[in-house]
Design a protein around this motif. Structure first.
Motif, PDB file in Angstrom:
ATOM      1  N   TYR A 151      14.803  -1.164   8.688  1.00 32.39           N
ATOM      2  CA  TYR A 151      13.929  -0.719   7.600  1.00 32.39           C
ATOM      3  C   TYR A 151      13.724   0.791   7.701  1.00 32.39           C
ATOM      4  CZ  TYR A 151       9.582   0.160   5.075  1.00 32.39           C
ATOM      5  OH  TYR A 151       8.630   0.678   4.246  1.00 32.39           O
ATOM      6  N   ARG A 152      13.313   1.240   8.892  1.00 35.15           N
ATOM      7  CA  ARG A 152      13.030   2.661   9.101  1.00 35.15           C
ATOM      8  C   ARG A 152      14.289   3.498   8.862  1.00 35.15           C
ATOM      9  NH1 ARG A 152      10.138   4.088  14.508  1.00 35.15           N
ATOM     10  NH2 ARG A 152       8.224   4.317  13.360  1.00 35.15           N
ATOM     11  N   PHE A 153      15.433   3.023   9.355  1.00 40.12           N
ATOM     12  CA  PHE A 153      16.700   3.735   9.176  1.00 40.12           C
ATOM     13  C   PHE A 153      17.081   3.803   7.693  1.00 40.12           C
ATOM     14  CE2 PHE A 153      21.358   3.755   8.917  1.00 40.12           C
ATOM     15  CZ  PHE A 153      21.614   4.962   9.536  1.00 40.12           C
ATOM     16  N   TYR A 154      16.964   2.689   6.981  1.00 44.36           N
ATOM     17  CA  TYR A 154      17.328   2.663   5.561  1.00 44.36           C
ATOM     18  C   TYR A 154      16.431   3.576   4.733  1.00 44.36           C
ATOM     19  CZ  TYR A 154      20.497  -1.287   6.357  1.00 44.36           C
ATOM     20  OH  TYR A 154      21.524  -2.094   6.776  1.00 44.36           O
ATOM     21  N   LEU A 155      15.169   3.709   5.124  1.00 45.68           N
ATOM     22  CA  LEU A 155      14.269   4.604   4.390  1.00 45.68           C
ATOM     23  C   LEU A 155      14.775   6.039   4.401  1.00 45.68           C
ATOM     24  CD1 LEU A 155      10.535   3.694   5.059  1.00 45.68           C
ATOM     25  CD2 LEU A 155      11.917   3.250   3.042  1.00 45.68           C
ATOM     26  N   LEU A 156      15.461   6.420   5.473  1.00 42.55           N
ATOM     27  CA  LEU A 156      15.995   7.782   5.574  1.00 42.55           C
ATOM     28  C   LEU A 156      17.042   8.063   4.502  1.00 42.55           C
ATOM     29  CD1 LEU A 156      16.462   8.053   9.447  1.00 42.55           C
ATOM     30  CD2 LEU A 156      14.618   9.031   8.065  1.00 42.55           C
ATOM     31  N   THR A 157      17.666   7.018   3.962  1.00 43.93           N
ATOM     32  CA  THR A 157      18.749   7.189   2.992  1.00 43.93           C
ATOM     33  C   THR A 157      18.247   7.145   1.549  1.00 43.93           C
ATOM     34  OG1 THR A 157      19.273   4.820   2.804  1.00 43.93           O
ATOM     35  CG2 THR A 157      20.333   6.043   4.601  1.00 43.93           C
ATOM     36  N   ILE A 158      16.943   6.993   1.386  1.00 44.36           N
ATOM     37  CA  ILE A 158      16.375   6.835   0.044  1.00 44.36           C
ATOM     38  C   ILE A 158      15.675   8.129  -0.374  1.00 44.36           C
ATOM     39  CG2 ILE A 158      14.522   5.635  -1.196  1.00 44.36           C
ATOM     40  CD1 ILE A 158      15.375   3.153   0.260  1.00 44.36           C
ATOM     41  N   PRO A 159      15.873   8.551  -1.623  1.00 43.80           N
ATOM     42  CA  PRO A 159      15.186   9.766  -2.090  1.00 43.80           C
ATOM     43  C   PRO A 159      13.669   9.629  -1.923  1.00 43.80           C
ATOM     44  CG  PRO A 159      16.767   8.987  -3.733  1.00 43.80           C
ATOM     45  CD  PRO A 159      16.691   7.935  -2.664  1.00 43.80           C
ATOM     46  N   GLU A 160      13.020  10.756  -1.618  1.00 46.35           N
ATOM     47  CA  GLU A 160      11.582  10.727  -1.331  1.00 46.35           C
ATOM     48  C   GLU A 160      10.736  10.113  -2.435  1.00 46.35           C
ATOM     49  OE1 GLU A 160       8.850  13.932   0.476  1.00 46.35           O
ATOM     50  OE2 GLU A 160      10.907  14.484   1.045  1.00 46.35           O
ATOM     51  N   ASP A 161      11.130  10.357  -3.691  1.00 44.63           N
ATOM     52  CA  ASP A 161      10.322   9.819  -4.795  1.00 44.63           C
ATOM     53  C   ASP A 161      10.448   8.301  -4.915  1.00 44.63           C
ATOM     54  OD1 ASP A 161      12.989  10.336  -5.535  1.00 44.63           O
ATOM     55  OD2 ASP A 161      12.481  10.364  -7.664  1.00 44.63           O
ATOM     56  N   HIS A 162      11.353   7.691  -4.162  1.00 41.80           N
ATOM     57  CA  HIS A 162      11.505   6.237  -4.185  1.00 41.80           C
ATOM     58  C   HIS A 162      10.937   5.564  -2.946  1.00 41.80           C
ATOM     59  CE1 HIS A 162      15.076   6.438  -7.211  1.00 41.80           C
ATOM     60  NE2 HIS A 162      13.907   6.557  -7.783  1.00 41.80           N
ATOM     61  N   LEU A 163      10.286   6.330  -2.062  1.00 43.61           N
ATOM     62  CA  LEU A 163       9.729   5.740  -0.844  1.00 43.61           C
ATOM     63  C   LEU A 163       8.540   4.851  -1.181  1.00 43.61           C
ATOM     64  CD1 LEU A 163       9.818   8.749   1.655  1.00 43.61           C
ATOM     65  CD2 LEU A 163      11.377   6.808   1.516  1.00 43.61           C
ATOM     66  N   PRO A 164       8.343   3.773  -0.379  1.00 38.75           N
ATOM     67  CA  PRO A 164       7.181   2.904  -0.618  1.00 38.75           C
ATOM     68  C   PRO A 164       5.884   3.681  -0.426  1.00 38.75           C
ATOM     69  CG  PRO A 164       8.688   1.935   0.991  1.00 38.75           C
ATOM     70  CD  PRO A 164       9.158   3.326   0.731  1.00 38.75           C
ATOM     71  N   LYS A 165       4.887   3.346  -1.211  1.00 36.53           N
ATOM     72  CA  LYS A 165       3.570   3.958  -1.064  1.00 36.53           C
ATOM     73  C   LYS A 165       2.739   3.040  -0.167  1.00 36.53           C
ATOM     74  CE  LYS A 165       4.657   6.957  -4.328  1.00 36.53           C
ATOM     75  NZ  LYS A 165       6.098   6.950  -4.182  1.00 36.53           N
ATOM     76  N   VAL A 166       1.816   3.631   0.564  1.00 32.69           N
ATOM     77  CA  VAL A 166       0.972   2.850   1.457  1.00 32.69           C
ATOM     78  C   VAL A 166      -0.474   3.016   1.011  1.00 32.69           C
ATOM     79  CG1 VAL A 166       0.287   2.470   3.847  1.00 32.69           C
ATOM     80  CG2 VAL A 166       2.566   3.337   3.340  1.00 32.69           C
ATOM     81  N   THR A 167      -1.171   1.899   0.816  1.00 34.51           N
ATOM     82  CA  THR A 167      -2.577   1.968   0.392  1.00 34.51           C
ATOM     83  C   THR A 167      -3.470   2.119   1.627  1.00 34.51           C
ATOM     84  OG1 THR A 167      -3.040  -0.388   0.567  1.00 34.51           O
ATOM     85  CG2 THR A 167      -2.031   0.375  -1.498  1.00 34.51           C
ATOM     86  N   ALA A 168      -4.746   2.332   1.389  1.00 37.33           N
ATOM     87  CA  ALA A 168      -5.715   2.496   2.477  1.00 37.33           C
ATOM     88  C   ALA A 168      -5.806   1.237   3.337  1.00 37.33           C
ATOM     89  CB  ALA A 168      -7.084   2.841   1.912  1.00 37.33           C
ATOM     90  N   THR A 169      -5.444   0.091   2.789  1.00 41.74           N
ATOM     91  CA  THR A 169      -5.505  -1.156   3.561  1.00 41.74           C
ATOM     92  C   THR A 169      -4.137  -1.497   4.148  1.00 41.74           C
ATOM     93  OG1 THR A 169      -5.099  -2.500   1.597  1.00 41.74           O
ATOM     94  CG2 THR A 169      -7.404  -2.136   2.209  1.00 41.74           C
ATOM     95  N   TYR A 170      -3.258  -0.510   4.170  1.00 43.33           N
ATOM     96  CA  TYR A 170      -1.919  -0.667   4.728  1.00 43.33           C
ATOM     97  C   TYR A 170      -1.100  -1.728   4.007  1.00 43.33           C
ATOM     98  CZ  TYR A 170      -3.405   2.605   8.156  1.00 43.33           C
ATOM     99  OH  TYR A 170      -3.868   3.752   8.753  1.00 43.33           O
ATOM    100  N   SER A 171      -1.370  -1.889   2.714  1.00 40.80           N
ATOM    101  CA  SER A 171      -0.464  -2.683   1.897  1.00 40.80           C
ATOM    102  C   SER A 171       0.624  -1.719   1.465  1.00 40.80           C
ATOM    103  CB  SER A 171      -1.180  -3.237   0.661  1.00 40.80           C
ATOM    104  OG  SER A 171      -2.073  -4.242   1.051  1.00 40.80           O
ATOM    105  N   LEU A 172       1.840  -2.178   1.486  1.00 43.07           N
ATOM    106  CA  LEU A 172       2.950  -1.307   1.129  1.00 43.07           C
ATOM    107  C   LEU A 172       3.426  -1.663  -0.272  1.00 43.07           C
ATOM    108  CD1 LEU A 172       3.791  -2.072   4.547  1.00 43.07           C
ATOM    109  CD2 LEU A 172       4.436   0.230   3.946  1.00 43.07           C
ATOM    110  N   ILE A 173       3.474  -0.666  -1.138  1.00 46.10           N
ATOM    111  CA  ILE A 173       3.904  -0.875  -2.522  1.00 46.10           C
ATOM    112  C   ILE A 173       5.384  -0.527  -2.593  1.00 46.10           C
ATOM    113  CG2 ILE A 173       3.550  -0.188  -4.916  1.00 46.10           C
ATOM    114  CD1 ILE A 173       0.647   0.668  -3.909  1.00 46.10           C
ATOM    115  N   PRO A 174       6.225  -1.513  -2.935  1.00 44.44           N
ATOM    116  CA  PRO A 174       7.661  -1.250  -2.952  1.00 44.44           C
ATOM    117  C   PRO A 174       8.025  -0.145  -3.929  1.00 44.44           C
ATOM    118  CG  PRO A 174       7.217  -3.597  -3.166  1.00 44.44           C
ATOM    119  CD  PRO A 174       5.900  -2.876  -3.297  1.00 44.44           C
ATOM    120  N   PRO A 175       9.077   0.602  -3.605  1.00 42.12           N
ATOM    121  CA  PRO A 175       9.525   1.663  -4.504  1.00 42.12           C
ATOM    122  C   PRO A 175      10.131   1.074  -5.765  1.00 42.12           C
ATOM    123  CG  PRO A 175      11.044   1.409  -2.670  1.00 42.12           C
ATOM    124  CD  PRO A 175       9.882   0.503  -2.401  1.00 42.12           C
ATOM    125  N   ALA A 176      10.129   1.872  -6.822  1.00 44.99           N
ATOM    126  CA  ALA A 176      10.781   1.455  -8.071  1.00 44.99           C
ATOM    127  C   ALA A 176      12.198   2.002  -8.029  1.00 44.99           C
ATOM    128  CB  ALA A 176      10.022   2.010  -9.263  1.00 44.99           C
TER     129      ALA A 176
END
Length: 149
Positions: A27-52
């Motif tokens: 997961y961490r490695f694959y995130l490196l290959t994704i443009p920054e504007d497509h990275l998952p967002k993290v909420t204050a409760t550590y819920s991760l919102i998938p990228p579009a």
């Protein structure tokens, strides 16, 4: 009539832990290959919102495009699969997994349990339970006597 015991197969702790760590590392490695504007967002409760993810791609030959798209889809599916699994954990469990495995900055276990104000023993007990939950959620648990790729 006597009770019939239902025997659950025994989990191979080490192989299951390795399978979960491998999924998180990928997961961490694959995130490196994704443009920054497509990275998952993290909420204050550590819920991760998938990228579009969009289906934009550029390449000189059709076959190269097909291969690239297949690779990108596999990476995106892995990211979404891990995010869905992590989001099924409770808030504290999500926070531990996010901070320890999913954030850009690597943090060591001892730094994390100190930051969370937890004893080392309690932290490792909770982390082991999180790994089991995540293994079952992601369906990557390994049973004794079973071969794992």
């Amino acid at each position: 009539m006597g009770k019939q015991l239902f025997m659950l197969p025994e989990i191979d702790r080490e192989k299951t832990k390795a399978a979960v760590e491998s999924a998180l590392d990928m997961y961490r490695f694959y995130l490196l290959t994704i443009p920054e504007d497509h990275l998952p967002k993290v909420t204050a409760t550590y819920s991760l919102i998938p990228p579009a993810f969009s289906n934009q791609f550029h390449s000189s030959t059709e076959q190269a495009v097909v291969n690239r798209v297949d690779q990108e889809l596999a990476k995106k599916k892995h990211i979404e699969w891990v995010l869905r699994g992590v989001n099924r954990l409770n808030k504290m469990e999500r926070e531990i997994i996010y901070k320890r495995y999913l954030e850009d900055e690597e943090i060591f276990d001892y730094e994390l349990y100190n930051e969370l104000g937890m004893s080392e023993r309690r932290y490792y007990r909770i982390k082991a339970r999180i790994f089991y939950k995540l293994a079952f959620i992601l369906r990557i648990e390994v049973y004794k006597g079973e071969k794992h790729s």
